[in-house]
Write an enzyme that holds these catalytic residues in place. Sequence first.
Site, PDB file in Angstrom:
ATOM      1  N   CYS A 246       0.835  -1.243  -0.012  1.00 40.31           N
ATOM      2  CA  CYS A 246      -0.104   0.103   0.139  1.00 40.31           C
ATOM      3  C   CYS A 246       0.726   1.342   0.038  1.00 40.31           C
ATOM      4  O   CYS A 246       0.147   2.365  -0.020  1.00 40.31           O
ATOM      5  CB  CYS A 246      -0.895  -0.046   1.275  1.00 40.31           C
TER       6      CYS A 246
ATOM      7  N   THR B 261     -18.900  10.547   1.786  1.00 40.10           N
ATOM      8  CA  THR B 261     -18.887  10.449   3.294  1.00 40.10           C
ATOM      9  C   THR B 261     -17.377   9.596   3.925  1.00 40.10           C
ATOM     10  O   THR B 261     -17.160   9.433   4.698  1.00 40.10           O
ATOM     11  CB  THR B 261     -19.666   9.031   3.715  1.00 40.10           C
TER      12      THR B 261
ATOM     13  N   ASP C  44     -15.073   3.464   3.920  1.00 37.43           N
ATOM     14  CA  ASP C  44     -13.813   2.525   3.465  1.00 37.43           C
ATOM     15  C   ASP C  44     -14.413   1.935   1.956  1.00 37.43           C
ATOM     16  O   ASP C  44     -13.604   1.593   1.275  1.00 37.43           O
ATOM     17  CB  ASP C  44     -13.515   1.319   4.416  1.00 37.43           C
TER      18      ASP C  44
ATOM     19  N   HIS D  58      -9.857  -8.088 -15.442  1.00 34.45           N
ATOM     20  CA  HIS D  58      -9.225  -7.512 -16.405  1.00 34.45           C
ATOM     21  C   HIS D  58      -7.767  -7.212 -16.585  1.00 34.45           C
ATOM     22  O   HIS D  58      -7.272  -7.292 -15.396  1.00 34.45           O
ATOM     23  CB  HIS D  58      -9.831  -5.890 -16.502  1.00 34.45           C
TER      24      HIS D  58
HETATM   25 CO    CO Z   1      -9.951   1.131   4.295  1.00 30.12          CO
HETATM   26 CO    CO Z   2      -9.199   0.712   0.523  1.00 28.34          CO
END
Ligand code: CO
Ligand code: CO
Length: 349
Positions: free
Chosen positions: A16, A48, A51, A140
């Site tokens: 990440c 908002t 997640d 994809h």
């Molecule tokens: Co999250």
């Molecule tokens: Co995420």
Amino acid sequence: MTRTAGLWKLATSGGCAAKLGPFDLDKLILGIDFHSCRTDMVIAGQETHDDAAIVALSEDKWTVLTTDFISPASDDPFTYGQIAAANALSDVYAMGGLPLVALNICCFPRQLELRDEVRQVLRGAATVAQSAGAEIVGGHTIVSSAPFYGLAVTGVVTPRKVRYMSGAKVGQALILTKPLGTGVYISAYKQGLINAQDFVVAEESMITLNSAASDVIAKYSVGGCTDITGFGLAGHAVKMAKASKVGIRLCLEAVPVFERVAQLTAMGVSTRNTDEIVIFVRDYLRGGLQNLDSYAAILFDPQTSGGLLISVPAHDAETLVEELRGAGMREAAIVGEVVSGDSVFVEVY
Ligand code: CO
Ligand code: CO
């Protein structure tokens, strides 16, 4: 485990940490009108900052949608696939949903000699998706010199069971379900500062689905909930504080971390995304933390497939931690509290 590191060597950053910083992301979408004639169906969307997106198909049938794809977080392609899948599924669990189906997002180099590795990535992801009860139904591919892999996930959620980022209430305790340090560990492993044996603890944590944690906390009256990923604990705490319009106090000593984190941060190991997170969080920070060369930098460490950050009534906190530990989240801990204030802030003590 056979570590065949072709894809790993092509990655510019791990997991990440390749994510755009929160500040840049806000700027990127600022002022763009995303609304349509379906806006009435959108329960959680761009505004908002939750997640995952939630769309109401009918009064009692809500669907939850999210996508995440990451650069290699392990030099073992099967493990990378497992981590990428767990990471992509995580936002569904953060919001209290169940994943149903997913689509592969594959960006891989064309080289034929990497085909076996790519197949391992897909296999790893499929096993994790299966264990989550989600079927990979398509996807994809794009030829890309830098490898990326992930899933677009669709799930369901019962309306009264949805957990929002904005639900944190003053007086509640904050619980974190997994230790921090995946960013630092990936960096350190890339630099050869830790060996494969040391790295396994981070890999196992990243592979672990947040589904068991989600099941446990569903029994409690949870306030706010989010998963800790690319913005680090501090960044996600700020997002929760902003959404809930509260202050958050984090106890640095109580935050669980992998064993060698203190040593590695003292050596200056960090990820390139850390600075961007600091810029985003800075305006909301109160007290200490000026010295980011120190161990406190772990709060800004971008996590790949991190744990859940949950706020619950203070009197339930210890029982919940016990139950989480019993369900396999052995390092779950109370890491802070939700407090009131004249403004939104995150304080570390
Ligand atoms: Co999250
Ligand atoms: Co995420």
